[in-house]
Design a protein around this motif. Structure first.
Motif, PDB file in Angstrom:
ATOM      1  N   LEU A   5      -7.792  -8.222 -10.585  1.00  0.00           N
ATOM      2  CA  LEU A   5      -7.078  -8.526  -9.361  1.00  0.00           C
ATOM      3  C   LEU A   5      -7.234  -7.396  -8.354  1.00  0.00           C
ATOM      4  CD1 LEU A   5      -3.712  -9.869 -10.844  1.00  0.00           C
ATOM      5  CD2 LEU A   5      -5.587 -11.246  -9.899  1.00  0.00           C
ATOM      6  N   ASN A   6      -7.347  -7.760  -7.085  1.00  0.00           N
ATOM      7  CA  ASN A   6      -7.272  -6.809  -5.982  1.00  0.00           C
ATOM      8  C   ASN A   6      -5.855  -6.822  -5.431  1.00  0.00           C
ATOM      9  OD1 ASN A   6      -9.949  -5.747  -5.589  1.00  0.00           O
ATOM     10  ND2 ASN A   6     -10.565  -7.768  -4.887  1.00  0.00           N
ATOM     11  N   ALA A   7      -5.300  -5.674  -5.141  1.00  0.00           N
ATOM     12  CA  ALA A   7      -3.992  -5.581  -4.499  1.00  0.00           C
ATOM     13  C   ALA A   7      -4.116  -4.717  -3.245  1.00  0.00           C
ATOM     14  CB  ALA A   7      -2.960  -4.979  -5.448  1.00  0.00           C
ATOM     15  N   VAL A   8      -3.642  -5.232  -2.131  1.00  0.00           N
ATOM     16  CA  VAL A   8      -3.688  -4.507  -0.863  1.00  0.00           C
ATOM     17  C   VAL A   8      -2.283  -4.498  -0.262  1.00  0.00           C
ATOM     18  CG1 VAL A   8      -4.658  -4.413   1.458  1.00  0.00           C
ATOM     19  CG2 VAL A   8      -6.082  -5.189  -0.456  1.00  0.00           C
ATOM     20  N   VAL A   9      -1.815  -3.323   0.113  1.00  0.00           N
ATOM     21  CA  VAL A   9      -0.505  -3.192   0.755  1.00  0.00           C
ATOM     22  C   VAL A   9      -0.737  -2.905   2.235  1.00  0.00           C
ATOM     23  CG1 VAL A   9       1.677  -1.939   0.819  1.00  0.00           C
ATOM     24  CG2 VAL A   9       0.530  -2.317  -1.378  1.00  0.00           C
ATOM     25  N   LYS A  10      -0.120  -3.753   3.093  1.00  0.00           N
ATOM     26  CA  LYS A  10      -0.295  -3.594   4.542  1.00  0.00           C
ATOM     27  C   LYS A  10       1.038  -3.375   5.232  1.00  0.00           C
ATOM     28  CE  LYS A  10      -4.709  -5.814   5.406  1.00  0.00           C
ATOM     29  NZ  LYS A  10      -5.454  -6.694   6.346  1.00  0.00           N
ATOM     30  N   ARG A  11       1.008  -2.528   6.224  1.00  0.00           N
ATOM     31  CA  ARG A  11       2.162  -2.267   7.092  1.00  0.00           C
ATOM     32  C   ARG A  11       1.754  -2.689   8.488  1.00  0.00           C
ATOM     33  NH1 ARG A  11       3.960   3.177   5.532  1.00  0.00           N
ATOM     34  NH2 ARG A  11       4.516   1.926   3.691  1.00  0.00           N
ATOM     35  N   GLY A  12       2.092  -3.941   8.832  1.00  0.00           N
ATOM     36  CA  GLY A  12       1.553  -4.520  10.048  1.00  0.00           C
ATOM     37  C   GLY A  12       0.064  -4.761   9.849  1.00  0.00           C
ATOM     38  N   ALA A  13      -0.769  -4.238  10.747  1.00  0.00           N
ATOM     39  CA  ALA A  13      -2.219  -4.404  10.618  1.00  0.00           C
ATOM     40  C   ALA A  13      -2.871  -3.268   9.839  1.00  0.00           C
ATOM     41  CB  ALA A  13      -2.849  -4.493  12.008  1.00  0.00           C
ATOM     42  N   GLU A  14      -2.078  -2.236   9.511  1.00  0.00           N
ATOM     43  CA  GLU A  14      -2.624  -1.053   8.830  1.00  0.00           C
ATOM     44  C   GLU A  14      -2.578  -1.210   7.309  1.00  0.00           C
ATOM     45  OE1 GLU A  14      -1.769   3.771   8.438  1.00  0.00           O
ATOM     46  OE2 GLU A  14      -0.410   2.480   9.590  1.00  0.00           O
ATOM     47  N   THR A  15      -3.696  -0.897   6.654  1.00  0.00           N
ATOM     48  CA  THR A  15      -3.749  -0.910   5.192  1.00  0.00           C
ATOM     49  C   THR A  15      -3.225   0.418   4.657  1.00  0.00           C
ATOM     50  OG1 THR A  15      -5.632  -2.429   5.118  1.00  0.00           O
ATOM     51  CG2 THR A  15      -5.255  -1.077   3.169  1.00  0.00           C
ATOM     52  N   ILE A  16      -2.122   0.336   3.897  1.00  0.00           N
ATOM     53  CA  ILE A  16      -1.484   1.535   3.361  1.00  0.00           C
ATOM     54  C   ILE A  16      -2.146   1.976   2.054  1.00  0.00           C
ATOM     55  CG2 ILE A  16       0.692   2.501   2.513  1.00  0.00           C
ATOM     56  CD1 ILE A  16       0.501   1.939   5.534  1.00  0.00           C
ATOM     57  N   GLY A  17      -2.579   1.021   1.265  1.00  0.00           N
ATOM     58  CA  GLY A  17      -3.230   1.344  -0.006  1.00  0.00           C
ATOM     59  C   GLY A  17      -3.837   0.117  -0.627  1.00  0.00           C
ATOM     60  N   ARG A  18      -4.775   0.346  -1.516  1.00  0.00           N
ATOM     61  CA  ARG A  18      -5.411  -0.754  -2.246  1.00  0.00           C
ATOM     62  C   ARG A  18      -5.759  -0.272  -3.644  1.00  0.00           C
ATOM     63  NH1 ARG A  18      -9.085  -3.576   0.245  1.00  0.00           N
ATOM     64  NH2 ARG A  18      -8.673  -2.878   2.379  1.00  0.00           N
ATOM     65  N   ILE A  67      15.414   0.104  -0.334  1.00  0.00           N
ATOM     66  CA  ILE A  67      14.542   0.910  -1.201  1.00  0.00           C
ATOM     67  C   ILE A  67      13.079   0.699  -0.846  1.00  0.00           C
ATOM     68  CG2 ILE A  67      16.172   0.943  -3.124  1.00  0.00           C
ATOM     69  CD1 ILE A  67      14.691  -1.391  -4.319  1.00  0.00           C
ATOM     70  N   HIS A  68      12.237   1.618  -1.326  1.00  0.00           N
ATOM     71  CA  HIS A  68      10.800   1.540  -1.108  1.00  0.00           C
ATOM     72  C   HIS A  68      10.151   1.123  -2.434  1.00  0.00           C
ATOM     73  CE1 HIS A  68      10.730   4.414   2.607  1.00  0.00           C
ATOM     74  NE2 HIS A  68      11.729   3.546   2.644  1.00  0.00           N
ATOM     75  N   PRO A  69       9.811  -0.146  -2.593  1.00  0.00           N
ATOM     76  CA  PRO A  69       9.331  -0.630  -3.897  1.00  0.00           C
ATOM     77  C   PRO A  69       7.924  -0.150  -4.231  1.00  0.00           C
ATOM     78  CG  PRO A  69       9.234  -2.382  -2.263  1.00  0.00           C
ATOM     79  CD  PRO A  69       9.918  -1.233  -1.602  1.00  0.00           C
ATOM     80  N   PRO A  70       7.726   0.362  -5.427  1.00  0.00           N
ATOM     81  CA  PRO A  70       6.370   0.727  -5.852  1.00  0.00           C
ATOM     82  C   PRO A  70       5.566  -0.513  -6.231  1.00  0.00           C
ATOM     83  CG  PRO A  70       7.943   1.197  -7.590  1.00  0.00           C
ATOM     84  CD  PRO A  70       8.742   0.731  -6.415  1.00  0.00           C
ATOM     85  N   VAL A  71       4.284  -0.484  -5.909  1.00  0.00           N
ATOM     86  CA  VAL A  71       3.343  -1.520  -6.331  1.00  0.00           C
ATOM     87  C   VAL A  71       2.439  -0.870  -7.367  1.00  0.00           C
ATOM     88  CG1 VAL A  71       1.535  -3.123  -5.603  1.00  0.00           C
ATOM     89  CG2 VAL A  71       3.436  -2.583  -4.045  1.00  0.00           C
ATOM     90  N   THR A  91       3.242   3.098  -2.864  1.00  0.00           N
ATOM     91  CA  THR A  91       4.635   2.944  -2.459  1.00  0.00           C
ATOM     92  C   THR A  91       4.721   2.118  -1.184  1.00  0.00           C
ATOM     93  OG1 THR A  91       5.219   5.064  -3.458  1.00  0.00           O
ATOM     94  CG2 THR A  91       6.763   4.133  -1.860  1.00  0.00           C
ATOM     95  N   ALA A  92       5.386   0.959  -1.288  1.00  0.00           N
ATOM     96  CA  ALA A  92       5.590   0.098  -0.131  1.00  0.00           C
ATOM     97  C   ALA A  92       6.922   0.431   0.527  1.00  0.00           C
ATOM     98  CB  ALA A  92       5.558  -1.367  -0.559  1.00  0.00           C
ATOM     99  N   GLU A  93       7.110  -0.121   1.726  1.00  0.00           N
ATOM    100  CA  GLU A  93       8.355   0.050   2.459  1.00  0.00           C
ATOM    101  C   GLU A  93       8.906  -1.314   2.846  1.00  0.00           C
ATOM    102  OE1 GLU A  93       7.817   2.501   5.869  1.00  0.00           O
ATOM    103  OE2 GLU A  93       7.428   4.342   4.712  1.00  0.00           O
ATOM    104  N   PRO A  94      10.204  -1.403   3.186  1.00  0.00           N
ATOM    105  CA  PRO A  94      10.740  -2.662   3.698  1.00  0.00           C
ATOM    106  C   PRO A  94       9.910  -3.159   4.885  1.00  0.00           C
ATOM    107  CG  PRO A  94      12.521  -1.129   3.256  1.00  0.00           C
ATOM    108  CD  PRO A  94      11.254  -0.354   3.080  1.00  0.00           C
ATOM    109  N   GLY A  95       9.546  -4.427   4.856  1.00  0.00           N
ATOM    110  CA  GLY A  95       8.717  -4.997   5.909  1.00  0.00           C
ATOM    111  C   GLY A  95       7.241  -5.033   5.583  1.00  0.00           C
TER     112      GLY A  95
END
Length: 291
Positions: free
Chosen positions: A127-140, A237-241, A250-254
């Protein structure tokens, strides 16, 4: 198939792995096979004359990778090696060993059979996992077993919206969600109440973690589905992925987490007598109380 001329060895640092490494390298030398060692495992063979490479070099240079350790060691190797299309063979120096299924005392016999072309080739998707904050990729990151989004604490739940192929599934308050492949269905997903899935299935299971409503149950979906998890902006809280319990973003609300199948598959080699159901009987104790 069956002709492996350059073999890389990867593993964790432990006395048990060191013992098997000595046996394995002696055996491969007798078979006139070129052997490359990963940087980490080379420390178990002081003053070795064998070439030492990083994992990228191993993936580019080897016809076969042998992993000495437990399933965790193989998971780490899988995420790196799948893109190189190199098959992987696991020798179990850990605990359960669903993926590393060759026992140490059967090492020479089973590795010899593989070198002679007698083995079963099993392909597993990641699986690929990508975390985005708006249009910005925070981590993959990538996962062979599972991608887990959780609260990071036992004291609070998180609220998120789940979408599959852009279709809204539900809004949930829980400790999190496990997104598991069939390979991972016998790991963390199983502990969370998820179903055991045969490795040949092209499917993904979504397992809620201690959901606030008792009607929330695991859902099995098509393996080609696009999964989207939107973390509610009201969360404090800031949920970990977490990917395979090893890579954490580490993700953030939103934030939004996107999960889908990786294009490259892991080529996993088993002995010819390998059986998924036999592994379940052995590792999970099925029927152990029966005489």
């Amino acid at each position: 198939m069956g002709e492996f001329k350059t073999i890389g060895i990867i593993g964790r640092e432990s006395d048990a792995v060191g013992e098997s490494l000595k046996v394995l390298t002696r055996f491969l030398k007798k078979r006139s096979v070129k052997v490359l060692l990963s940087e980490k495992i080379a420390s178990l063979l002081p003053n070795t004359q064998l070439p030492i490479c990083n994992r990228t070099q191993l993936g580019e240079s080897c016809d076969l990778i042998i992993v000495l350790g437990g399933d965790g060691s193989l998971l780490g190797a899988a995420r790196m090696l799948a893109r190189h299309n190199v098959p992987v063979l696991g020798i179990n120096r850990g605990r359960l060993g669903f993926l590393t299924d060759i026992l140490p005392d059967e090492l020479e016999q089973n590795v010899g059979n593989v070198l002679d072309g007698h083995y079963v080739l099993d392909k597993r998707f990641l699986l690929n996992a990508v975390v985005k904050r708006g249009a910005e990729t925070i981590g993959r990151a990538e996962a062979l077993n599972d991608v887990v989004v959780n609260s990071g604490t036992s004291a609070q739940m998180i609220e998120f919206d789940l979408y599959v192929d852009n279709e809204f599934v539900y809004r949930q308050r829980s400790d999190g969600l496990i997104v598991s492949t069939p390979t991972g269905s016998t790991a963390y997903s199983l502990s969370g109440g998820g179903p055991i899935m045969h490795p040949k299935l092209d499917a993904v299971v979504l397992v809620p973690m201690f959901p606030h409503t008792l009607s929330s149950r695991p859902i099995v979906i098509d393996g080609n589905s696009e999964i989207r998890i939107e973390v509610n902006g009201r969360n404090a809280i800031h949920p970990p992925v977490t990917c395979d319990g090893q890579v954490i973003i580490t993700a953030e609300p939103g934030d939004t987490i996107f999960i889908n199948k990786k294009r490259h598959k892991l080529k996993l080699i088993h002995p010819v007598d390998h059986s998924f159901y036999a592994s379940c009987r052995d590792k999970l104790g099925w029927g152990s109380a029966l005489v």
